[in-house]
Motif scaffolding. Structure first.
Motif, PDB file in Angstrom:
ATOM      1  N   ASP A  84      35.089-110.185  49.413  1.00  0.00           N
ATOM      2  CA  ASP A  84      34.151-110.078  50.528  1.00  0.00           C
ATOM      3  C   ASP A  84      33.107-109.002  50.254  1.00  0.00           C
ATOM      4  O   ASP A  84      31.916-109.208  50.500  1.00  0.00           O
ATOM      5  CB  ASP A  84      34.916-109.767  51.816  1.00  0.00           C
ATOM      6  CG  ASP A  84      34.027-109.857  53.045  1.00  0.00           C
ATOM      7  OD1 ASP A  84      33.300-110.853  53.181  1.00  0.00           O
ATOM      8  OD2 ASP A  84      34.053-108.921  53.872  1.00  0.00           O
ATOM      9  N   THR A  88      28.674-109.250  49.482  1.00  0.00           N
ATOM     10  CA  THR A  88      27.885-108.712  50.583  1.00  0.00           C
ATOM     11  C   THR A  88      26.727-107.912  49.980  1.00  0.00           C
ATOM     12  O   THR A  88      26.919-107.144  49.041  1.00  0.00           O
ATOM     13  CB  THR A  88      28.753-107.793  51.472  1.00  0.00           C
ATOM     14  OG1 THR A  88      29.829-108.565  52.022  1.00  0.00           O
ATOM     15  CG2 THR A  88      27.937-107.182  52.595  1.00  0.00           C
ATOM     16  N   GLN A 110      27.764 -98.861  57.205  1.00  0.00           N
ATOM     17  CA  GLN A 110      27.453-100.022  58.028  1.00  0.00           C
ATOM     18  C   GLN A 110      28.531-101.099  57.861  1.00  0.00           C
ATOM     19  O   GLN A 110      28.954-101.727  58.832  1.00  0.00           O
ATOM     20  CB  GLN A 110      26.081-100.578  57.647  1.00  0.00           C
ATOM     21  CG  GLN A 110      25.628-101.731  58.525  1.00  0.00           C
ATOM     22  CD  GLN A 110      24.235-102.206  58.158  1.00  0.00           C
ATOM     23  OE1 GLN A 110      23.722-101.906  57.086  1.00  0.00           O
ATOM     24  NE2 GLN A 110      23.622-102.962  59.049  1.00  0.00           N
ATOM     25  N   TYR A 111      28.977-101.305  56.642  1.00  0.00           N
ATOM     26  CA  TYR A 111      30.021-102.301  56.384  1.00  0.00           C
ATOM     27  C   TYR A 111      31.338-101.898  57.057  1.00  0.00           C
ATOM     28  O   TYR A 111      32.000-102.713  57.699  1.00  0.00           O
ATOM     29  CB  TYR A 111      30.229-102.454  54.879  1.00  0.00           C
ATOM     30  CG  TYR A 111      31.202-103.539  54.502  1.00  0.00           C
ATOM     31  CD1 TYR A 111      30.772-104.854  54.337  1.00  0.00           C
ATOM     32  CD2 TYR A 111      32.546-103.248  54.308  1.00  0.00           C
ATOM     33  CE1 TYR A 111      31.661-105.864  53.991  1.00  0.00           C
ATOM     34  CE2 TYR A 111      33.449-104.246  53.964  1.00  0.00           C
ATOM     35  CZ  TYR A 111      33.001-105.552  53.809  1.00  0.00           C
ATOM     36  OH  TYR A 111      33.884-106.538  53.473  1.00  0.00           O
ATOM     37  N   ALA A 113      31.790-100.122  59.603  1.00  0.00           N
ATOM     38  CA  ALA A 113      31.710-100.206  61.060  1.00  0.00           C
ATOM     39  C   ALA A 113      32.259-101.540  61.544  1.00  0.00           C
ATOM     40  O   ALA A 113      32.822-101.637  62.638  1.00  0.00           O
ATOM     41  CB  ALA A 113      30.268-100.029  61.522  1.00  0.00           C
ATOM     42  N   HIS A 114      32.125-102.568  60.715  1.00  0.00           N
ATOM     43  CA  HIS A 114      32.633-103.906  61.061  1.00  0.00           C
ATOM     44  C   HIS A 114      33.951-104.236  60.371  1.00  0.00           C
ATOM     45  O   HIS A 114      34.664-105.148  60.769  1.00  0.00           O
ATOM     46  CB  HIS A 114      31.583-104.969  60.701  1.00  0.00           C
ATOM     47  CG  HIS A 114      30.331-104.838  61.501  1.00  0.00           C
ATOM     48  ND1 HIS A 114      29.238-104.123  61.059  1.00  0.00           N
ATOM     49  CD2 HIS A 114      29.999-105.303  62.722  1.00  0.00           C
ATOM     50  CE1 HIS A 114      28.289-104.168  61.969  1.00  0.00           C
ATOM     51  NE2 HIS A 114      28.717-104.874  62.999  1.00  0.00           N
ATOM     52  N   HIS A 115      34.266-103.503  59.302  1.00  0.00           N
ATOM     53  CA  HIS A 115      35.480-103.758  58.515  1.00  0.00           C
ATOM     54  C   HIS A 115      36.188-102.429  58.227  1.00  0.00           C
ATOM     55  O   HIS A 115      36.301-102.008  57.079  1.00  0.00           O
ATOM     56  CB  HIS A 115      35.118-104.437  57.187  1.00  0.00           C
ATOM     57  CG  HIS A 115      34.281-105.658  57.341  1.00  0.00           C
ATOM     58  ND1 HIS A 115      34.794-106.865  57.751  1.00  0.00           N
ATOM     59  CD2 HIS A 115      32.948-105.862  57.156  1.00  0.00           C
ATOM     60  CE1 HIS A 115      33.813-107.766  57.797  1.00  0.00           C
ATOM     61  NE2 HIS A 115      32.687-107.179  57.449  1.00  0.00           N
ATOM     62  N   SER A 148      38.303-113.807  56.324  1.00  0.00           N
ATOM     63  CA  SER A 148      37.727-112.516  55.990  1.00  0.00           C
ATOM     64  C   SER A 148      38.828-111.508  55.693  1.00  0.00           C
ATOM     65  O   SER A 148      40.005-111.759  55.943  1.00  0.00           O
ATOM     66  CB  SER A 148      36.888-112.008  57.172  1.00  0.00           C
ATOM     67  OG  SER A 148      37.746-111.610  58.225  1.00  0.00           O
ATOM     68  N   VAL A 150      39.451-108.691  57.235  1.00  0.00           N
ATOM     69  CA  VAL A 150      40.104-108.269  58.471  1.00  0.00           C
ATOM     70  C   VAL A 150      41.069-109.352  58.944  1.00  0.00           C
ATOM     71  O   VAL A 150      42.205-109.070  59.336  1.00  0.00           O
ATOM     72  CB  VAL A 150      39.057-107.945  59.557  1.00  0.00           C
ATOM     73  CG1 VAL A 150      39.731-107.662  60.885  1.00  0.00           C
ATOM     74  CG2 VAL A 150      38.212-106.752  59.135  1.00  0.00           C
TER      75      VAL A 150
END
Length: 199
Positions: A84, A88, A110-111, A113-115, A148, A150
């Protein structure tokens, strides 16, 4: 392989490096022999075949098909995490160091923050990544990541929470993996983007 203190073979266990290497080699053999279906599942009985081959190669090893299934789940989560990231924008693969690299701390923040569970992926060596790709990649390109990082971690946790007893059907777990891509570049550092997924 060492079982938990109570000696229950259904409990999690610690794998030695040589055991992991043998397991990975056997799983690659099964893929070459056609024991993995195009949808990413290993054929019925493949995990038991793996156990038999491990026992033949490593005298005295105490292993069950459930140990193999659990190890596959953990490796799959690791593989999906690396895949992943290198697919990206802002991330890439350092072939010399066999690790994920990032353009800047801002891209990483930034990545994450979501993962958030991908905290320790960047700059960590994954010398086994190419072997994992052989084991976990699906045999068809369908243009999207099936699960993904997560999702893989959460699904692994949910499956662990369901208990440790494995039935024959459970041993045929699908390997939720990304579609096939070429191995990380042969140059010292290669860049991969989400465009790879659309090929």
């Amino acid at each position: 392989m060492e079982n938990e203190p109570n000696g229950d073979p259904k409990k999690s266990c610690s794998w030695t490096l040589i055991e992991e290497e043998n397991l990975m080699n056997i799983l690659q053999e099964l893929v070459v022999e056609g024991q993995k279906q195009p949808n990413g599942k290993f054929n019925a009985g493949a995990h038991e075949t793996t156990v038999q081959r491990m026992r033949a190669r490593m005298q005295g090893i105490d292993i069950t098909s459930k140990h193999v299934v659990n190890k596959l789940k953990r490796w799959n989560a690791k593989y999906v995490a690396v895949f992943d990231m290198i697919n990206t924008s802002g991330f890439g693969w350092d072939e010399a160091r066999k690790c994920v690299i990032v353009d800047s701390p801002e891209v990483l923040q930034q990545y994450l923050a979501h993962h958030p569970r991908a905290q320790n992926v960047v700059n960590k060596p994954y010398p086994e990544f190419e072997k994992m790709q052989i084991i976990f990649v699906k045999d068809r390109a369908d243009g999207h990541i099936a699960e993904s990082f997560v999702d893989a971690v959460e699904n692994t946790q949910q499956e662990n929470d369901l208990g440790n007893g494995a039935t024959q059907e459970e041993s045929e777990i699908p390997i939720n993996s990304p579609p096939p891509v070429s191995a990380p570049g042969s140059s010292s550092v290669s860049r991969a983007s989400k465009n790879v997924l659309e090929k």
